[in-house]
Design an enzyme around this catalytic site. Sequence first.
Site, mmCIF file in Angstrom:
data_model
loop_
_atom_site.group_PDB
_atom_site.id
_atom_site.type_symbol
_atom_site.label_atom_id
_atom_site.label_comp_id
_atom_site.label_asym_id
_atom_site.label_seq_id
_atom_site.Cartn_x
_atom_site.Cartn_y
_atom_site.Cartn_z
ATOM 1 N N ASP A 209 -6.201 -0.328 -30.174
ATOM 2 C CA ASP A 209 -5.896 0.086 -30.217
ATOM 3 C C ASP A 209 -6.453 1.661 -29.795
ATOM 4 O OD1 ASP A 209 -4.421 -1.037 -33.551
ATOM 5 O OD2 ASP A 209 -3.736 -1.027 -31.418
ATOM 6 N N PRO B 262 0.689 -1.031 -0.257
ATOM 7 C CA PRO B 262 0.005 0.047 0.292
ATOM 8 C C PRO B 262 0.912 1.351 0.107
ATOM 9 C CG PRO B 262 -1.090 -1.881 1.722
ATOM 10 C CD PRO B 262 0.532 -2.350 1.275
ATOM 11 N N ARG C 74 -1.612 -8.941 -20.969
ATOM 12 C CA ARG C 74 -2.550 -9.153 -22.385
ATOM 13 C C ARG C 74 -1.681 -7.942 -23.007
ATOM 14 N NH1 ARG C 74 -5.768 -5.028 -22.869
ATOM 15 N NH2 ARG C 74 -7.494 -6.654 -22.435
ATOM 16 N N GLU D 253 0.874 -7.338 8.645
ATOM 17 C CA GLU D 253 1.053 -6.101 8.283
ATOM 18 C C GLU D 253 2.400 -6.257 7.696
ATOM 19 O OE1 GLU D 253 -0.698 -4.458 9.927
ATOM 20 O OE2 GLU D 253 -1.592 -6.081 10.170
#
Length: 253
Positions: free
Chosen positions: A167, A87, A152, A114
């Site tokens: 595109d 994070p 991808r 954590e």
Amino acid sequence: MRFDVVTLFPEMFRAMESGVTGRALRKGVAELHLWNPRDYTEDLHRTVDDRPYGGGPGMVMKVEPLKRALERARAAAPASRVVHLTPQGRRFHQGVAREMAQREGVILLAGRYEGIDERLVECCVDEEWSIGDYVLSGGELAAMVILDAVIRLLPGALGHEESAAQDSYMNGLLDFPQYTRPEELEGRRVPEVLRSGDHEAIRRWRLQQALGRTWLRRPELLARRRLSEEERELLEEYIQTHQGVAGSTPREE
Ligand code: 9D3
């Protein structure tokens, strides 16, 4: 491209076997190697967590098994940088995905609990990325988001149909709306222009819809993008016709 993932939950990555990523992995366009710190424990209970110095709630990933798993991954993929999902990282976006897709490989480090000992970050991590401002239970889903976004983009990952479509979608605008059969659904008709066969009119309508939706929903994307003369005209017309429509004014971030 080679992906190595250090994770306490390798079974989660079965999800990558579906769809575009699964096909790319089976074709050898991408390789996925999983390294579980639990396999590098040396105690009877195979302990992978430890208490935080300074006290407080929660646990931290135990250093030695994690470090050994990471070292094995680095030995197997010496050309790859170590990418820690956290994070506290920089926000991942499409530009980062494009840049990563140019690399030979990456080692993704998915934390649990954590997080990991800061000294491991200092010694062994090259980059830190977050996928957004919400709280996940660990780095695995973030790693899979990055895997999906990067894979991808690799040559050969998408079929001809899919890559041609890409595109027009990667132009800094939101997508135009899609329709399929039936022609009328609960009284709602498919926009007439899409059934006209007039390819130039269809192109202009779709561009206008993409511009208009971006203006309504993500005005900050438009602010970062230069508009052609045609685009300015189409957006202007869209804005005129949406004057006074409830919820149609871009709101402040
Ligand atoms: C920021 C919250 N932390 C304060 C006590 C606890 C904490 C929450 C969630 C510590 C680690 C995690 C696990 N999250 C990730 O590993 C993570 C993540 C995320 O939660 N959101 C967005 N991107 C990412 S990348 C890795």
